[in-house]
Design a protein around this motif. Sequence first.
Motif, PDB file in Angstrom:
ATOM      1  N   UNK A 169       0.842  -1.197   0.000  1.00  0.00           N
ATOM      2  CA  UNK A 169       0.000   0.000   0.000  1.00  0.00           C
ATOM      3  C   UNK A 169       0.880   1.251   0.000  1.00  0.00           C
ATOM      4  N   UNK A 170       0.439   2.278  -0.726  1.00  0.00           N
ATOM      5  CA  UNK A 170       1.139   3.560  -0.760  1.00  0.00           C
ATOM      6  C   UNK A 170       0.131   4.652  -0.445  1.00  0.00           C
ATOM      7  N   UNK A 171       0.468   5.496   0.533  1.00  0.00           N
ATOM      8  CA  UNK A 171      -0.406   6.601   0.905  1.00  0.00           C
ATOM      9  C   UNK A 171       0.408   7.882   0.948  1.00  0.00           C
ATOM     10  N   UNK A 172      -0.243   8.988   0.629  1.00  0.00           N
ATOM     11  CA  UNK A 172       0.446  10.274   0.627  1.00  0.00           C
ATOM     12  C   UNK A 172      -0.213  11.210   1.626  1.00  0.00           C
ATOM     13  N   UNK A 173       0.601  11.765   2.500  1.00  0.00           N
ATOM     14  CA  UNK A 173       0.150  12.780   3.444  1.00  0.00           C
ATOM     15  C   UNK A 173       0.434  14.132   2.790  1.00  0.00           C
ATOM     16  N   UNK A 174      -0.633  14.843   2.397  1.00  0.00           N
ATOM     17  CA  UNK A 174      -0.473  16.089   1.645  1.00  0.00           C
ATOM     18  C   UNK A 174      -1.675  16.988   1.923  1.00  0.00           C
TER      19      UNK A 174
END
Length: 195
Positions: free
Chosen positions: A78-83
């Motif tokens: 899984x890949x998640x971006x905090x933005x």
Amino acid sequence: MTLLIPYAGLESAPWKNGGGSSTEIAIAPPGAGLDDFDWRISLATISEDGPFSVFPGIDRTLALVQGAGVTLDIADGKRVSLCDDDPIIEFSGESDINATLNGGATLDFNVMTRRTVCHHRLGRRVLSGISEFAPRGDLTVLFLAEGDSLSVSSDAERIGMVRFDTMVFDTDAVWTLEAGQASVFIVDIFSEGLR
């Protein structure tokens, strides 16, 4: 009882891997370390790409405070971006995670709770003018993420906050929040037996 934690009185400590630093805001029980806390709240500066520390048995939430954010690659693929578009993410402390900066250092609000003892919810609220605030957790934390100042008052007291200050509430009293323009993170911690 309410407790104001001024950011100006806190100290930052570098991470062991050198990829950032952490400023501990509050921890329970008092005097606990990274291996035996029930809950911990901090501000973390991520200044380099690299792995996150592993915290077995811990549930974590990160909220973006400053910077372009960070992308987390989790071992399960899984890949998640905090933005800015997704400023809050939740993940398990035992996960193997590698962090990649989205463009320069980032400052993040970090909440960790030991799932056998308690759990938490983190929300963001934008303030303008006067509004009411009622803590919902067994313990509730309010962090001033954006804005120069915030006034927190009840029938019994009035407390002034500046950016990055934190208030801890263990009462269900209704409070009045007053700010020109501000953004706060609210953490509700629920437990059958907080120490």
